[in-house]
Design a protein around this motif. Structure first.
Motif, PDB file in Angstrom:
ATOM      1  N   VAL A  66      17.049 -40.111  49.742  1.00 13.44           N
ATOM      2  CA  VAL A  66      15.147 -39.511  50.473  1.00 13.44           C
ATOM      3  C   VAL A  66      15.731 -40.497  51.744  1.00 13.44           C
ATOM      4  CG1 VAL A  66      13.166 -39.544  50.262  1.00 13.44           C
ATOM      5  CG2 VAL A  66      14.439 -37.517  48.880  1.00 13.44           C
ATOM      6  N   ILE A 120       9.784 -40.369  43.595  1.00 11.92           N
ATOM      7  CA  ILE A 120      10.466 -39.574  43.743  1.00 11.92           C
ATOM      8  C   ILE A 120       9.960 -38.659  43.039  1.00 11.92           C
ATOM      9  CG2 ILE A 120      12.978 -40.519  44.963  1.00 11.92           C
ATOM     10  CD1 ILE A 120      13.453 -39.693  41.155  1.00 11.92           C
ATOM     11  N   LEU A 134      14.520 -33.309  49.892  1.00  9.71           N
ATOM     12  CA  LEU A 134      13.966 -33.862  51.019  1.00  9.71           C
ATOM     13  C   LEU A 134      12.019 -33.062  51.144  1.00  9.71           C
ATOM     14  CD1 LEU A 134      17.558 -34.056  52.594  1.00  9.71           C
ATOM     15  CD2 LEU A 134      15.112 -36.282  51.161  1.00  9.71           C
ATOM     16  N   GLU A 137       9.393 -34.310  49.651  1.00 12.59           N
ATOM     17  CA  GLU A 137       8.636 -36.244  50.147  1.00 12.59           C
ATOM     18  C   GLU A 137       8.253 -35.996  51.086  1.00 12.59           C
ATOM     19  OE1 GLU A 137       9.428 -39.131  48.088  1.00 12.59           O
ATOM     20  OE2 GLU A 137       9.705 -37.576  46.285  1.00 12.59           O
TER      21      GLU A 137
END
Length: 432
Positions: A66, A120, A134, A137
């Motif tokens: 990420v 995360i 992804l 995030e």
């Protein structure tokens, strides 16, 4: 044991063995083989639980993916990005995570031992698509937006820090410190990627505390960051005790056994006294600092570490919170008992049962919580000529109350008496 059952057990245990081998094992009893099989089963279960725990808690590869994806797309920046994503001179090694959403790894940065931390998303919240992590995030780096001026960003920082730390006269100094930290290339400007990275990092309580307390001796040094991943110095001993029994083994391992083993493996008493003095100094540092007061809301021996010189270092600051945040959490909170007025594990206020709302003042101060911890860490193996006074000082310490009148003066007096008692014993020795 019934005869039929004995024959069945005999067949199961001995059939795989040749008759020649069976003749060499006349002394082996069925019960010993059963114990051996039981031992194998328990060992297999422990190995399985370790593997399951590791796969759940240790997802550093996701964190790396990420962060480096965002860095290569120009969304984030940081002093550690090139080393992590391009040069590979910053590497993750042993997993030390205790939460799947907060990844902690020991690592190396240019051959220097470090600790790498990042957060995360909880995998339960993802939708199963390959890029779902992804996408989730991305929300971390949505502020500030394009077009935000430097003055507007400074105002954002000031308002945020005021909410987190309370109204402090030194907030402008802290804002300048954050701006300097964000300016990776030291060009006097903060790019959008730099601003997004430092803003995301400030949402992490531990990072904010490390910035606010960076000049304090007992706070680990911040070495670098990339996006919301940050790198700190490694504390060689990351807890006061060496053995921490995993939760799935606590029912099998008596607490007295683990405590005895930790006592046996602990440093010599004078070295524990030196660590204790450092821990008491940390309590002083956060009691009334430049940026307000901070509360230790989980005084666990596994959050307090020390280095090779036996200087205390706080290995985990996630359980330390500003007084302003704790008061904000308690203010107006509905309650039935005092347990409903608890922030973290043990920052507890009283419940006003008439209006069914929490009071905002925490009952037990930091020093009392630390002294509860020290009763076990410091008393075993203490010199006989000191033990009586030490027990008396610790008993006084654990009864401190945050609601007592003149608490601040009493707090300082008890802390200084305890430090003086220990320092007199180890001063002018190799342990000082």
């Amino acid at each position: 044991m019934p005869r039929a059952l004995r024959r069945l057990v005999h067949l199961v245990l001995f059939c795989p063995l040749s008759k020649g081998l069976q003749s060499r094992l006349p002394a082996i009893k069925v019960k010993y083989l059963l114990l051996a099989w039981l031992g194998i089963l328990i060992a297999s279960w422990v190995i399985y639980m370790q593997y399951a725990s590791y796969s759940e808690l240790c997802r550093g590869h996701v964190c790396h993916m990420v962060i480096c994806d965002h860095y290569r797309r120009g969304i984030i920046s940081g002093s550690s990005c090139k080393a992590l994503c391009d040069q590979r001179s910053l590497t993750l090694q042993r997993c030390m995570s205790t939460s799947s959403t907060h990844q902690v790894y020991s690592g190396l940065w240019k051959e220097r031992p470090v600790v790498i931390k990042c957060g995360i998303e909880d995998p339960v919240k993802t939708d199963g698509a390959p890029d779902s992590v992804l996408r989730q995030e991305m929300s971390l780096f949505d502020k500030p937006t394009r077009g935000t001026s430097m003055d507007e960003f400074k105002e954002m920082l000031h308002s945020f820090l005021k909410a987190k730390l309370g109204e402090q006269p030194s907030l402008n100094t802290l804002v300048d410190r954050v701006i300097t930290l964000a300016d990776i290339n030291q060009d006097g400007k903060v790019s959008l990627a730099e601003a997004k990275s430092i803003w995301a990092l400030l949402q992490i309580n531990e990072f904010l505390l490390m910035v606010a307390l960076q000049e304090k001796e007992h706070t680990p040094k911040l070495l670098g960051f990339c996006g919301d991943l940050y790198v700190t110095e490694r504390v060689s001993h990351s807890s006061l005790y060496r053995i921490e029994v995993p939760h799935y083994l606590q029912a099998l391992v008596p607490e007295a056994l683990s405590s005895s083993l930790n006592h046996w493996l602990a440093p010599a008493w004078p070295r524990r006294a030196r660590i204790t003095i450092g821990l008491l100094e940390f309590v002083e540092e956060v009691f009334h600092g430049s940026y307000g007061s901070f509360l230790i809301c989980d005084a666990s021996p596994y959050h307090v570490g020390y280095n090779s010189k036996y200087d205390c270092k706080m290995a985990n600051l996630r359980s330390v919170a500003s007084e302003a945040v704790v008061r904000g959490y308690l203010r107006g909170r509905r309650c039935e008992t005092n347990a409903d007025c608890t922030y973290g594990r043990d920052c507890t206020a009283t419940c006003d049962r008439l209006v069914k709302q929490c009071n905002t003042e925490v009952v037990q101060p930091n020093l009392a919580k630390v002294c509860v911890l020290l009763q076990d860490f410091l008393l075993f193996g203490a010199p006989s000529d000191l033990r009586g006074d030490l027990e008396k000082q610790l008993r006084t310490c654990v009864t401190l109350s945050g609601l007592a009148s003149q608490m601040e003066v009493h707090h300082s007096l008890v802390l200084n008496n305890l430090k003086t008692l220990l320092w007199k014993k180890i001063s002018n020795t190799q342990y000082s």
